[in-house]
Design an enzyme around this catalytic site. Structure first.
Site, mmCIF file in Angstrom:
data_model
loop_
_atom_site.group_PDB
_atom_site.id
_atom_site.type_symbol
_atom_site.label_atom_id
_atom_site.label_comp_id
_atom_site.label_asym_id
_atom_site.label_seq_id
_atom_site.Cartn_x
_atom_site.Cartn_y
_atom_site.Cartn_z
ATOM 1 N N LYS A 44 8.331 46.087 31.365
ATOM 2 C CA LYS A 44 7.651 44.802 31.190
ATOM 3 C C LYS A 44 6.354 44.982 30.064
ATOM 4 C CE LYS A 44 5.578 40.736 31.220
ATOM 5 N NZ LYS A 44 5.907 39.735 30.263
ATOM 6 N N CYS A 129 1.555 39.715 21.268
ATOM 7 C CA CYS A 129 0.494 39.778 22.069
ATOM 8 C C CYS A 129 -0.695 38.886 21.386
ATOM 9 C CB CYS A 129 0.083 41.395 22.027
ATOM 10 S SG CYS A 129 -0.181 42.075 20.415
HETATM 11 C C1 LIG Z 1 3.493 35.372 25.273
HETATM 12 C C2 LIG Z 1 2.354 36.585 25.684
HETATM 13 C C3 LIG Z 1 1.990 36.232 27.070
HETATM 14 C C4 LIG Z 1 1.166 36.394 24.705
HETATM 15 C C5 LIG Z 1 3.283 37.907 25.570
HETATM 16 C C6 LIG Z 1 4.157 38.032 26.690
HETATM 17 C C7 LIG Z 1 5.428 37.453 26.642
HETATM 18 C C8 LIG Z 1 5.773 36.595 27.445
HETATM 19 C C9 LIG Z 1 4.739 36.230 28.691
HETATM 20 O O1 LIG Z 1 4.622 37.281 29.444
HETATM 21 O O2 LIG Z 1 4.597 35.069 28.987
HETATM 22 N N1 LIG Z 1 6.951 35.741 27.411
HETATM 23 C C10 LIG Z 1 7.703 35.757 26.542
HETATM 24 O O3 LIG Z 1 8.818 35.337 26.214
HETATM 25 N N2 LIG Z 1 7.693 36.837 25.469
HETATM 26 C C11 LIG Z 1 6.253 37.399 25.459
HETATM 27 O O4 LIG Z 1 6.138 38.244 24.575
#
Ligand SMILES: CC(C)(C)CCc1c(C(=O)O)[nH]c(=O)[nH]c1=O
Length: 310
Positions: A44, A129
């Protein structure tokens, strides 16, 4: 039929593994993926400090896929680095570490720390990010992306990859390719991350499905397959010498075949893995092998990137 993949100077026993964020936040999840028919695994996206993430419900499944606004819940970089220190690289399944620092400096700190550890683990830096508030995510800010990649090259001596958000405009594909092609150690790009800021509505409750961001969240699953394939195929054409990892909408051998036909070197599974669990890898691999057998293909190189135009 041979599903093995040779890239990054190693051969993995197959072509399927998890998408970052799915079945990979905790060590027991990572171990379940490693023990499955997955040919690699990725953690993750890590931030420097552990994060709880957003309030629930923050993930919702629909008939056509998923929507999520998890908010980067993760155990913090040190946790995944520790796992990488103890990982048995001789098992033949590459370990990737996804990094998604809250700031560029955090990404550099994680890269420098990983470099100092001298492990075979490979960083995949998440360009979705967070960026400066009020600005688009990093992957949609070409100036910020340029600055970040130049900094990554300084902080990390080896090969690395980036996870890209989906692009929808030819000028954006060209602009990103122009930037990415300036970085020889940027060995692969993973296309795509979820399609940002979708909205799922429940007509019975007349409400949104997830709590964060008033219901907005990234889309995965069937919703994103055509966009994922387009991004794989465009960057396969635009990034000579780099590998493309396909991610988005893979739920059977059929979509895995499509991604490889479009140019994917390897293929990640997200939404489908979230619901089926690591048993999905053996099923999808068997379906892909059956499809190849029926078509007379012996190995992935027989059809990789051979998508025909009309
Ligand atoms: C959207 C962010 C929280 C900035 C990065 C982590 C992430 C998330 C998340 O942790 O919400 N969900 C996704 O589908 N793609 C991602 O890259």
């Amino acid at each position: 039929v041979d599903l093995s993949v040779t890239w990054l100077g190693r051969t993995m026993p197959g072509c399927l593994y998890n998408a970052s964020g799915v079945w990979c936040r905790e060590e027991d999840e990572l171990e379940a993926v490693r023990a499955s028919a997955a040919a690699a695994l990725i953690s993750k996206s890590a931030t420097l400090a552990p994060r709880e993430g957003n309030p629930e419900p923050r993930y919702h499944r629909t008939a056509l896929g998923s929507i999520n606004s998890m908010g980067l819940p993760n155990r913090g970089f040190a946790y995944y680095l520790d796992y990488a220190r103890r990982y048995d690289y001789a098992c033949g399944k590459p370990l990737f570490l996804s990094l998604s620092g809250m700031t560029l400096e955090d990404n550099l700190t994680m890269l420098r720390t990983l470099a100092a550890a001298g492990l075979p683990a490979i960083p995949e830096i998440n360009l979705s990010c967070p960026n400066v508030p009020g600005k688009p995510q990093l992957g949609y800010d070409f100036v910020a992306t340029t600055e970040a990649l130049n900094a990554f090259d300084q902080a990390w001596p080896g090969r690395y990859g980036v996870k890209l958000p989906p692009y929808f405009d030819q000028a954006h594909f060209a602009a990103m390719a122009e930037i990415l092609n300036r970085h020889p150690r940027l060995a692969f790009v993973t296309c795509i991350n979820s399609i940002g800021n979708g909205l799922v509505v429940d007509i019975d409750s007349e409400a949104v499905a997830i709590k964060p961001k008033d219901g907005l969240g990234g889309l995965g699953g069937d919703y994103v397959l055509p966009t994922a394939l387009a991004n794989v195929r465009e960057f396969y054409r635009l990034l000579p010498g780099k590998d493309i990892v396909g991610c988005g909408g893979v739920r059977s051998g059929r979509e895995a075949f499509m991604h490889i036909l479009a140019g994917a070197r390897a293929v990640q599974v997200g939404t489908c893995l979230y619901h089926e669990g690591p048993a999905a890898f053996a099923r999808i691999a068997a379906e892909l092998a059956e499809l190849m057998q029926a078509k007379g293909y012996r190995k992935l190189d027989d059809f990789r990137g051979r998508l025909r135009t009309l």
